[in-house]
Design an enzyme around this catalytic site. Structure first.
Site, mmCIF file in Angstrom:
data_model
loop_
_atom_site.group_PDB
_atom_site.id
_atom_site.type_symbol
_atom_site.label_atom_id
_atom_site.label_comp_id
_atom_site.label_asym_id
_atom_site.label_seq_id
_atom_site.Cartn_x
_atom_site.Cartn_y
_atom_site.Cartn_z
ATOM 1 N N ASP A 94 0.528 3.567 1.959
ATOM 2 C CA ASP A 94 0.513 4.084 3.325
ATOM 3 C C ASP A 94 1.925 4.347 3.853
ATOM 4 O O ASP A 94 2.808 3.507 3.746
ATOM 5 C CB ASP A 94 -0.233 3.095 4.239
ATOM 6 N N ARG B 185 3.056 4.328 6.653
ATOM 7 C CA ARG B 185 3.463 3.573 7.839
ATOM 8 C C ARG B 185 3.813 2.121 7.541
ATOM 9 O O ARG B 185 4.086 1.345 8.454
ATOM 10 C CB ARG B 185 2.335 3.637 8.876
ATOM 11 N N CYS C 245 0.843 -1.200 0.000
ATOM 12 C CA CYS C 245 0.000 0.000 0.000
ATOM 13 C C CYS C 245 0.882 1.256 0.000
ATOM 14 O O CYS C 245 2.044 1.222 0.390
ATOM 15 C CB CYS C 245 -0.890 -0.010 1.250
ATOM 16 N N CYS D 74 -6.083 0.753 7.132
ATOM 17 C CA CYS D 74 -5.897 1.175 5.739
ATOM 18 C C CYS D 74 -6.998 2.170 5.357
ATOM 19 O O CYS D 74 -8.183 1.845 5.322
ATOM 20 C CB CYS D 74 -5.926 -0.031 4.805
ATOM 21 N N HIS E 112 -2.284 -4.049 5.337
ATOM 22 C CA HIS E 112 -1.906 -3.560 6.660
ATOM 23 C C HIS E 112 -3.136 -3.039 7.392
ATOM 24 O O HIS E 112 -4.191 -2.812 6.768
ATOM 25 C CB HIS E 112 -0.867 -2.438 6.540
#
Lengths: 210, 210, 210, 210
Positions: B47, B49, B45, B109, B106
């Site tokens: 993302d 993090r 992703c 999301c 994860h």
């Protein structure tokens, strides 16, 4: 574990647990509480040698990263179809409110090379050929016969970043935020061999080593 | 520098130069000589993090990484249009010959949440809505009313990875290589709060912490 | 003549023959010898009140003119489909070698109004709605509630020209010619009521009456 | 002015202001009050030598004009995509209620010539080739070997107008209005060298000079 998970990744994960995670458990706990809040979005290549988090020594929560072959941004096309990069862009700008978008190309890009010296398509779908079709006209611009192949590929890699910057500005909400000073757009190019970062100066239309 | 490049990134780059690069200059020089040769492809992703290189403590040259919103793999569609993830897949499998493909989801999301609890589209293009449309049917499966929202989102995030694994096998050259034992396909899910990796066991259809 | 040709047009043609043509027969003879050689391309609206040749008092052979609803330039999309405006652009820049491209919007644009205040589609094809879809995000930017409708429409008309300028630069051969100084790109807006031309200054991002 | 606007256009605009506008200020003021009300729609070529307003000596507010390369009307295709000419047609017929539609071709048409004698595509997008693809079959009909190239091109230019008339009738709301007598459809062809207008008689299937 009975699952056939790549051992190299399991070893790396063990190293992450013992190292970075052990010293940053609290930071992860907090980051996991709600939504991410990165201020930078980066559009980078899938290439295994040019990971943004490595080159910019970034920790968890810092950079929202899109990675596609040859770090391309397509132009705005609200046509009701799937657009991977445009969706990420919309999410980063309108939902997360990032303040900076950086498009980062790199040397020895296999995608750029594939379109600059086209051969047989890899599959009947020719996904790579279709994905990179827009780069072909950009590559055609770099037609100086005195250049070596390596020099020419570097110029195409950089011209493609410049072109993606132009495409970025066709998204109305990107262009307006930039003109209001709420968003900066930048182009970068990473030289893998030398580990050197180059950035694009739009005013002088030149690339310079940082 | 006169260019308005995000200072945080310039600082991170300086740290990379003084640290990792200084101790791995020779490795970068060699990696830059020709084409990359990673054995693992990861679809993750955007993302901020959940960066693969961080979670698997991977160095340059190790993982070919696609990152899109919600780490989706679409089904095989050789229709002559742009397909970002399919192009990367074609390049990784047919050109680079990777041995492992890992799809990593994860927790928390934002993309999965956006489609599970849809509101007004972010823009009239509704790029996120279109991009995630395929997840909606997956999300509809997870409809146990006794679940909390957090539990429900986790199940959708994991079900979506399972669905992307099925989509992966719609690419003829992926399925054939897997059946010959030349390629493994894996699903993973990273719990940001706990920094814990979960992997999917296709035989038992269960997720387990590593 | 037995053919049911609009009488108004036949009268106008008679007037052209007796007037302009009579005094410029030789010019027409020469212009008809080979290919046209205009140095200016203009992208204007279909609106009957904003004809480029009238506003710029241009004679035959001077301006290569595209006219579509709301004078839009779409972004570069080499996808193998029909693209009316992109085809005209390619012909003007690469075949005719024009030196200037002007995008001219105008006041009271019915197309802009149709997308800013959308109602029922005109036909089941909804060709106008589809054609103008890209303007919707541009219109959304102009959301100052203190503005009158007329003021708001003017701002959308002008913002749409600015957006088309951004789209123009996604055509690689346009962007490169501009950066080399071989092609200028300009935005203009014509106030029908006052007969006044306004032009866009990209540096200051402001519109000014000529 | 500091803006780099083409001087030729600024001069022409000054001439318009001192001439036509000065004597028609009141007409412009009234035209700018609301929506346009033209009774004629014309589909003409982008060619700089064949401006409808000039050939028909038309004033502001009289003709709603579409101009694309080779004055083409595509067949009705309600497929949800962008269709520049169909959008203009829908707007003119269903919104403005025009009474006449004229398709005007002309001699020495570079677009028609480009498809009749195809060479290398101008760009990898090949926008012109794609846009004119439909004319190729029309051109194939005109295959009399005794004709000179100039004669052959004229026949293709005229056959293409006839074909666009047929395409016009594939729009349900055009055909119905024509059959009710509410709308007339006409074909015209302008000889640039002689400044002569030719019109098409659908009954006898012949072209005649006005």
């Amino acid at each position: 574990m009975s699952i056939n998970f790549p051992q190299r990744l399991l070893d790396g994960y063990a190293s992450f647990r013992a190292g970075r995670y052990a010293s940053e458990a609290e930071r992860y706990r907090k980051l996991g509480e709600g939504q991410q809040k990165p201020t930078v979005m980066m559009i980078a290549c899938c290439d295994s040698r040019a990971a943004p988090e490595t080159i910019f020594d970034a920790g968890p929560g810092e950079i929202f990263v899109v990675r596609n072959v040859a770090n391309l941004v397509p132009p705005y096309a609200p046509d009701g179809r799937h657009h991977s990069t445009s969706a990420a862009l919309e999410f980063a700008v309108l939902q997360l409110g990032v303040k900076h978008i950086v498009i980062m190309g790199h040397g020895r890009c296999g995608g750029i090379r594939a379109i600059t010296e086209p051969g047989d398509p890899l599959s009947t779908g020719d996904f790579i050929g279709k994905w990179l079709a827009g780069v072909r006209d950009v590559a055609a611009i770099v037609d100086d016969e005195k250049l070596s192949l390596a020099q020419r590929l570097t110029l195409v890699e950089q011209a493609s970043v410049e072109h993606s910057l132009a495409n970025l500005r066709t998204f109305p909400w990107v262009r307006v935020r930039e003109s209001k000073g709420d968003l900066t757009l930048n182009g970068a190019w990473f030289d893998i061999s030398l580990g050197e970062l180059n950035v694009y100066d739009e005013e002088s239309r030149r690339w310079a080593v940082v």
